[in-house]
Motif scaffolding. Structure first.
Motif, PDB file in Angstrom:
ATOM      1  N   THR A 134       0.830  -1.203   0.000  1.00 37.98           N
ATOM      2  CA  THR A 134       0.000   0.000   0.000  1.00 37.98           C
ATOM      3  C   THR A 134       0.866   1.255   0.000  1.00 37.98           C
ATOM      4  N   LEU A 135       1.892   1.264   0.861  1.00 43.15           N
ATOM      5  CA  LEU A 135       2.795   2.419   0.904  1.00 43.15           C
ATOM      6  C   LEU A 135       3.550   2.574  -0.417  1.00 43.15           C
ATOM      7  N   GLN A 136       4.032   1.465  -0.961  1.00 40.89           N
ATOM      8  CA  GLN A 136       4.737   1.532  -2.239  1.00 40.89           C
ATOM      9  C   GLN A 136       3.814   1.999  -3.355  1.00 40.89           C
ATOM     10  N   ASN A 137       2.565   1.545  -3.320  1.00 43.48           N
ATOM     11  CA  ASN A 137       1.609   1.952  -4.343  1.00 43.48           C
ATOM     12  C   ASN A 137       1.331   3.454  -4.266  1.00 43.48           C
ATOM     13  N   LYS A 138       1.172   3.964  -3.044  1.00 41.84           N
ATOM     14  CA  LYS A 138       0.943   5.401  -2.886  1.00 41.84           C
ATOM     15  C   LYS A 138       2.143   6.206  -3.369  1.00 41.84           C
ATOM     16  N   ASP A 139       3.338   5.725  -3.056  1.00 37.60           N
ATOM     17  CA  ASP A 139       4.538   6.432  -3.504  1.00 37.60           C
ATOM     18  C   ASP A 139       4.650   6.432  -5.029  1.00 37.60           C
ATOM     19  N   GLN A 140       4.354   5.293  -5.639  1.00 38.97           N
ATOM     20  CA  GLN A 140       4.432   5.210  -7.100  1.00 38.97           C
ATOM     21  C   GLN A 140       3.385   6.088  -7.771  1.00 38.97           C
ATOM     22  N   LEU A 141       2.169   6.104  -7.214  1.00 35.16           N
ATOM     23  CA  LEU A 141       1.135   6.976  -7.786  1.00 35.16           C
ATOM     24  C   LEU A 141       1.469   8.448  -7.556  1.00 35.16           C
ATOM     25  N   ALA A 142       2.081   8.742  -6.406  1.00 33.57           N
ATOM     26  CA  ALA A 142       2.444  10.138  -6.119  1.00 33.57           C
ATOM     27  C   ALA A 142       3.456  10.659  -7.123  1.00 33.57           C
ATOM     28  N   GLN A 236      -6.277  10.410  -5.017  1.00 33.61           N
ATOM     29  CA  GLN A 236      -7.045   9.584  -4.086  1.00 33.61           C
ATOM     30  C   GLN A 236      -7.895   8.563  -4.831  1.00 33.61           C
ATOM     31  N   THR A 237      -8.430   8.964  -5.992  1.00 29.48           N
ATOM     32  CA  THR A 237      -9.228   8.032  -6.799  1.00 29.48           C
ATOM     33  C   THR A 237      -8.371   6.872  -7.285  1.00 29.48           C
ATOM     34  N   LYS A 238      -7.161   7.200  -7.754  1.00 30.66           N
ATOM     35  CA  LYS A 238      -6.246   6.148  -8.209  1.00 30.66           C
ATOM     36  C   LYS A 238      -5.902   5.197  -7.064  1.00 30.66           C
ATOM     37  N   VAL A 239      -5.645   5.759  -5.894  1.00 29.67           N
ATOM     38  CA  VAL A 239      -5.329   4.925  -4.726  1.00 29.67           C
ATOM     39  C   VAL A 239      -6.510   4.015  -4.393  1.00 29.67           C
ATOM     40  N   ALA A 240      -7.733   4.575  -4.441  1.00 25.07           N
ATOM     41  CA  ALA A 240      -8.923   3.780  -4.121  1.00 25.07           C
ATOM     42  C   ALA A 240      -9.156   2.691  -5.155  1.00 25.07           C
ATOM     43  N   GLU A 241      -8.826   2.976  -6.439  1.00 23.21           N
ATOM     44  CA  GLU A 241      -9.037   1.989  -7.495  1.00 23.21           C
ATOM     45  C   GLU A 241      -8.044   0.828  -7.393  1.00 23.21           C
ATOM     46  N   THR A 242      -6.807   1.126  -7.006  1.00 20.96           N
ATOM     47  CA  THR A 242      -5.781   0.077  -6.947  1.00 20.96           C
ATOM     48  C   THR A 242      -5.742  -0.663  -5.614  1.00 20.96           C
ATOM     49  N   GLN A 243      -6.357  -0.110  -4.583  1.00 19.44           N
ATOM     50  CA  GLN A 243      -6.312  -0.748  -3.271  1.00 19.44           C
ATOM     51  C   GLN A 243      -6.975  -2.121  -3.245  1.00 19.44           C
ATOM     52  N   PRO A 244      -8.137  -2.330  -3.951  1.00 22.26           N
ATOM     53  CA  PRO A 244      -8.729  -3.681  -3.946  1.00 22.26           C
ATOM     54  C   PRO A 244      -7.799  -4.752  -4.484  1.00 22.26           C
ATOM     55  N   ILE A 245      -6.929  -4.384  -5.439  1.00 24.08           N
ATOM     56  CA  ILE A 245      -5.968  -5.366  -5.959  1.00 24.08           C
ATOM     57  C   ILE A 245      -5.010  -5.795  -4.847  1.00 24.08           C
ATOM     58  N   ILE A 246      -4.570  -4.823  -4.067  1.00 24.60           N
ATOM     59  CA  ILE A 246      -3.670  -5.140  -2.954  1.00 24.60           C
ATOM     60  C   ILE A 246      -4.412  -5.932  -1.882  1.00 24.60           C
ATOM     61  N   ASP A 247      -5.672  -5.542  -1.607  1.00 24.66           N
ATOM     62  CA  ASP A 247      -6.461  -6.264  -0.601  1.00 24.66           C
ATOM     63  C   ASP A 247      -6.695  -7.712  -1.001  1.00 24.66           C
ATOM     64  N   GLY A 248      -6.749  -7.967  -2.324  1.00 30.06           N
ATOM     65  CA  GLY A 248      -6.962  -9.334  -2.813  1.00 30.06           C
ATOM     66  C   GLY A 248      -5.689 -10.147  -2.943  1.00 30.06           C
ATOM     67  N   PHE A 249      -4.588  -9.607  -2.417  1.00 30.65           N
ATOM     68  CA  PHE A 249      -3.303 -10.289  -2.500  1.00 30.65           C
ATOM     69  C   PHE A 249      -3.214 -11.359  -1.406  1.00 30.65           C
ATOM     70  N   ASP A 250      -4.042 -12.391  -1.547  1.00 28.29           N
ATOM     71  CA  ASP A 250      -4.011 -13.500  -0.577  1.00 28.29           C
ATOM     72  C   ASP A 250      -4.378 -14.812  -1.258  1.00 28.29           C
TER      73      ASP A 250
END
Length: 366
Positions: A134-142, A236-250
């Motif tokens: 999540t942190l890496q994703n936010k940094d990359q989107l930033a 924030q929209t990009k973060v919200a769109e990509t977060q489910p992919i990270i949440d499904g990382f199981d």
């Protein structure tokens, strides 16, 4: 009833076991029970592994049962094809490919159950990885929005600096005409003379320009801040769109990777347990002494082998005899003058017919 079912699971020949002692029946029933319960464990492990993939109970149970039947069939085949020999090492060499297959099956069976046993620890590892992702994703989107935001903020600072510079200019003009009025600078004459009026007018004009500049730059700053707000919303929209992919990382692979990050010793002992369960029918078959069932089975197979060899030998003798008879018959016929004269007559007629046909064909061409 239960003993007959386990004997079926062992792959033994029930017709031969009928004539054997109860001890032989018990031995093969025990081997069959081991095969059956290994398949049950494989069904549970396969169902759980597939549940982590499909996230559907009925699909996992269906394919888990298919996987259990496959393991049952393989184990039953492995045990039933091991034959008792006179030398233990010959038996071990015979069983070595089957033991290798059993090791592979044990690995496949144990891994899903390891994931279930260490589910809490795996979830903790996955949570840490998700937080890091999540942190890496936010940094990359930033990185996609930061340059544009910084440029807009730089524009705001430039506009504010223009106002500050103009204010400094206006303040300087104010000090100039006040000093002129007080006689501290300029003509050094006390009072509001022509020079004072000229400097006052210049200050008033600059003050009006400052007011206009503040209004204009304020509008520009509001517009730029609106753009920055839009970019923040998109971020924030990009973060919200990509977060489910990270949440499904199981999924299954993620859990296996997380399991490999845990201490290896507990997983190794679980693997050894399933390896012992999976290889126990083979080991039991290898360690058990040759019994009545093995002797009768060897006798039956030997009888079939002898009968097949005898049939093959008889067919070979029949072919050889028939060939010799045919050679003698045709040799006798070849010496008969009557057959020679008959074939000679037929050959002459055939050659005449060929000559007539060739003549007619050539005549037609001309």
């Amino acid at each position: 009833m239960l003993q007959r079912f386990f004997i079926f699971c062992s792959g033994a020949d029930t017709d031969i076991l009928k004539d054997c002692s109860s001890g032989e029946n018990t031995k093969y029933a025990g081997i069959g029970a081991t095969v059956f319960f290994t398949a049950v464990m494989a069904t549970i492990a396969g169902a759980y592994a597939l549940f982590t993939v499909f996230d559907n109970v009925f699909t996992a149970i269906f394919f888990g049962m298919i996987w259990g039947l496959l393991i049952f069939n393989l184990d039953r085949f492995i045990v039933s094809t091991i034959k008792k020999r006179e030398n233990f090492f010959d038996e071990l060499i015979q069983a070595s490919p089957r033991i290798l297959l059993a090791v592979i099956i044990a690995i496949v069976i144990s891994k899903p159950l390891e994931m279930k046993i260490f589910e809490k620890e795996i979830n903790q590892v996955l949570l840490e990885e998700k937080n890091e992702l999540t942190l890496q994703n936010k940094d990359q989107l930033a990185l996609q929005f930061t340059p544009a935001v910084q440029a807009l903020e730089s524009d705001i600072e430039t506009l504010k600096q223009e106002v500050v510079t103009k204010e400094s200019e206006v303040n300087a003009l104010y000090d100039t005409y006040i000093a002129e009025a007080e006689g501290r600078a300029g003509t050094e004459l006390l009072g509001k003379g022509p020079v004072y009026k000229e400097k006052r007018d210049k200050h008033d004009a600059a003050l009006a320009e400052l007011k206009t500049l503040k209004e204009t730059n304020s509008e520009k700053i509001e517009a730029i801040e609106s753009q920055i707000g839009t970019l923040a919303t998109e971020y924030q929209t990009k973060v919200a769109e990509t977060q489910p992919i990270i949440d499904g990382f199981d999924g299954l692979m993620a859990r296996i990777t997380a399991l490999n990050k845990l201490p290896w010793l507990p997983s190794f002992f679980i693997f050894l347990l399933f390896l012992a369960i999976e290889t126990s029918p083979i080991i039991a078959k290898l360690l058990s002494p040759k019994g009545a069932y093995d002797l009768k089975l060897a006798e039956q197979e030997g009888a079939v082998t002898s009968w097949v060899a005898q049939q093959k030998m008889q067919r070979d003798v029949l072919v050889t005899t028939d060939r010799d008879v045919n050679n003698r018959v045709y040799a006798d016929i070849a010496e008969e003058q009557e057959l020679y004269e008959y074939k000679r007559k037929i050959a002459r007629e055939l050659m005449q017919l060929q000559a007539d046909a060739f003549y007619k064909k050539q005549k037609g061409v001309l």
